[in-house]
Motif scaffolding. Sequence first.
Motif: not given
Length: 247
Positions: A46, A48, A72, A131
């Motif tokens: 992900n 974020t 990342s 996340t």
Amino acid sequence: MRAVAPSLVVVLVVVAGCTGTLAEVRSGPATIPETALAPVGYVHGNTTEVPLTYPLGVGPVSRDVTVYVWVSGYSRTVTDASGANDTAALLVVSSPNRRVEGQSVNPFTQLSNRGVVSELFEVVAEADNTTGGVVAGVGTNVTEVARLEETGTQNRTVLGQQVEVVTFTATVEVDTAVSTVTVTTPSPADARDEAGATRTLLVHLLAVEHGADVVFAMGVHGDDMDEAETIAALMEAIEHEAVGEAT
């Protein structure tokens, strides 16, 4: 007062209060394209944005600064001959490097290598909390970097600049209650206590200024994995959305 170019993705918010002025400063995301990941078996966890708030300045003239860094995460998992999973991770973090009242807002500026590595592990843990644990799936159970020893360097071209990638052997404290695949299954010789266990990792670290940001990349894997060349090559593929020049 100097005008700020509208193209800069930097927001300074002034809030009156007894704790001083609050500044919010944002960076541009740094990522690795799928075209570089797929051939070497890495997957994107992900990307974020994570807020970090800390005081900037001294005494009564200090203010709280909230720095928004982009994180990342990328990883590759393989199964060894014994059936255990070995995982390597590459973490790419972009932090603003602008100055507020003459001081850099980059939270990593004054840190030692050990401090940077420790802080990056904490940033990743915070990102995974945001996340639901899908940034990289690696590193979130590291509670302390107990020892960091430099073992080698190599020069690479990242974001158009020659930079040094430094490799360390790291001894870390791990919370074994957290489900993760940071390292391989420990041997009986590993030190243990009630909080968890001690692990040995290889850490590959670089930092490069780009526009108004500093981009950090940290590769992490067990000391029994031969992943240094792959991680260095992926670092060379980093892309970053520059947001202007540091001031």
